[in-house]
Enzyme design. Structure first.
Site, mmCIF file in Angstrom:
data_model
loop_
_atom_site.group_PDB
_atom_site.id
_atom_site.type_symbol
_atom_site.label_atom_id
_atom_site.label_comp_id
_atom_site.label_asym_id
_atom_site.label_seq_id
_atom_site.Cartn_x
_atom_site.Cartn_y
_atom_site.Cartn_z
ATOM 1 C CG ASN A 9 -1.604 1.600 1.811
ATOM 2 O OD1 ASN A 9 -1.810 1.953 0.204
ATOM 3 N ND2 ASN A 9 -2.142 1.434 2.801
ATOM 4 C CD1 TRP A 10 3.119 1.070 -3.500
ATOM 5 C CD2 TRP A 10 3.406 2.735 -4.752
ATOM 6 N NE1 TRP A 10 3.858 0.813 -3.526
ATOM 7 C CE2 TRP A 10 3.997 1.927 -5.644
ATOM 8 C CE3 TRP A 10 3.532 3.513 -5.772
ATOM 9 C CZ2 TRP A 10 4.756 1.241 -6.688
ATOM 10 C CZ3 TRP A 10 4.564 3.591 -7.009
ATOM 11 C CH2 TRP A 10 5.034 2.014 -7.730
ATOM 12 C CE LYS A 11 0.259 3.326 4.553
ATOM 13 N NZ LYS A 11 -0.032 3.778 6.047
ATOM 14 C CG HIS A 112 -5.639 1.844 5.165
ATOM 15 N ND1 HIS A 112 -5.414 3.145 6.512
ATOM 16 C CD2 HIS A 112 -4.372 0.922 5.168
ATOM 17 C CE1 HIS A 112 -4.209 1.899 6.378
ATOM 18 N NE2 HIS A 112 -3.667 1.627 6.025
ATOM 19 C CD GLU A 114 -3.326 5.836 7.043
ATOM 20 O OE1 GLU A 114 -2.995 5.701 5.242
ATOM 21 O OE2 GLU A 114 -2.000 4.930 7.387
ATOM 22 C CD GLU A 184 -2.705 -3.041 7.332
ATOM 23 O OE1 GLU A 184 -1.961 -2.855 6.619
ATOM 24 O OE2 GLU A 184 -3.498 -1.836 7.011
ATOM 25 N N GLY A 190 2.934 2.169 10.574
ATOM 26 C CA GLY A 190 3.355 3.144 10.478
ATOM 27 C C GLY A 190 4.003 3.547 11.514
ATOM 28 C CB SER A 229 5.689 -1.390 12.140
ATOM 29 O OG SER A 229 4.612 -0.437 11.991
ATOM 30 N N GLY A 250 2.939 -0.993 4.419
ATOM 31 C CA GLY A 250 2.876 0.466 4.234
ATOM 32 C C GLY A 250 4.287 0.359 3.714
ATOM 33 N N GLY A 251 4.846 1.454 4.740
ATOM 34 C CA GLY A 251 5.759 2.374 4.530
ATOM 35 C C GLY A 251 7.311 1.602 3.657
#
Ligand code: PEP
Length: 269
Positions: A9-11, A112, A114, A184, A190, A229, A250-251
């Site tokens: 997930n590049w966001k 998600h 967010e 998640e 993150g 993470s 993610g990151g």
């Protein structure tokens, strides 16, 4: 035996140059003999889907005139980060599921944390998006998870069951036969703080039990990913838990070497 899935997930990160460079590096590392046995999905920002499709070598997933899925030239599949629950019309800024399918997506993330927290998406919106995605042959990746406060107050299971029951009650358990769930924990997203394999396994097993209480076959085929993470150095241990079928990353999905290593951790297990 469930095939593992590693999804990135590049966001809201990246541009066209970044997309080309990251995907070139991923194809170099994971193509040919290095091809992972897990499914690999990347979810870039919607505006970069076409660039990603080109960088992956053409159509990653399209359909022919009869509407059948046509396997693309790349083993890396494309997903979107959210989708409208509507088909077409006056919904400024939104993207219809048909548009995502047309852009080459095979998957879409829904719910998600967010989106739930920053954009007020409630369970009913998430269910509507899930339903709209499936109507266009997109595989939803349904995110569920508790906040730190919910974990500390001992309500993790209640929250996750509420999020999943909202879907089961509205669409029925069969809807999960062509979907993926991502657990998640919000406190792990993150933050660099990962759930331990035991903490994650406990929740994953409960999710599978909940689905099994409606349909054993759907439950045993359901891929449940862990997200929060995940890095190259903790992926293998997490993915070795019996009910963890891969990860939503993610990151670390923004770094080709890290993401490739996580994909390798999702293979051969
Ligand atoms: C995510 O946003 O889905 C996620 C898991 O992020 P990170 O890996 O950066 O914690």
């Amino acid at each position: 035996m469930r095939t593992k899935v590693v999804a990135g997930n590049w966001k809201m990160n990246g541009d066209q140059a970044f997309t080309r460079s990251l995907l070139t590096s991923l194809l170099d590392q994971l193509g040919g003999d290095g091809r992972p046995s897990c499914e690999v999905i990347i979810c870039p920002p919607a505006i970069l889907l076409t660039t990603a499709r080109e960088a992956l070598g053409g159509s990653t997933q399209g359909s022919n005139a009869l509407g059948d899925r046509v396997p693309g030239s790349s083993f890396i599949q494309l997903g979107a980060q959210t989708v409208s629950e509507h088909e077409v019309g006056a919904f400024t800024g939104e993207l219809a599921p048909s548009m995502l399918a047309d852009a080459g997506c095979s998957h879409v993330i829904v719910g998600h944390s967010e989106r739930r927290t920053l954009y007020g998406e409630a369970d009913r919106h998430v269910v509507a998006k899930f339903k709209a995605a499936q109507a266009h042959d997109l595989t939803p990746i349904l995110c569920v998870g508790e906040t730190l406060q919910e974990r500390q107050s001992g309500t993790t299971q209640v929250v996750i069951e509420r999020q999943i029951r909202a879907l089961l009650n509205e669409l029925g358990v069969a809807a999960l036969s062509s979907a993926i769930i991502a657990y998640e924990p919000v406190w792990a997203i993150g933050t660099g703080e990962t759930a331990t394999p035991a903490q994650a396994q406990e929740v994953h097993a409960r999710i599978r039990q909940l689905v099994a209480s409606r349909d054993m076959a759907v439950a045993s085929g359901l891929r449940i990913l862990y997200g929060g993470s995940v890095k190259a150095d903790n992926a293998a241990e997490l993915f070795s838990a019996p009910d963890i079928d891969g990860g939503l990353i993610g990151g670390a999905s923004l770094k080709a070497d890290e993401f490739a290593a996580i994909c390798r951790a999702g293979s051969n297990r």
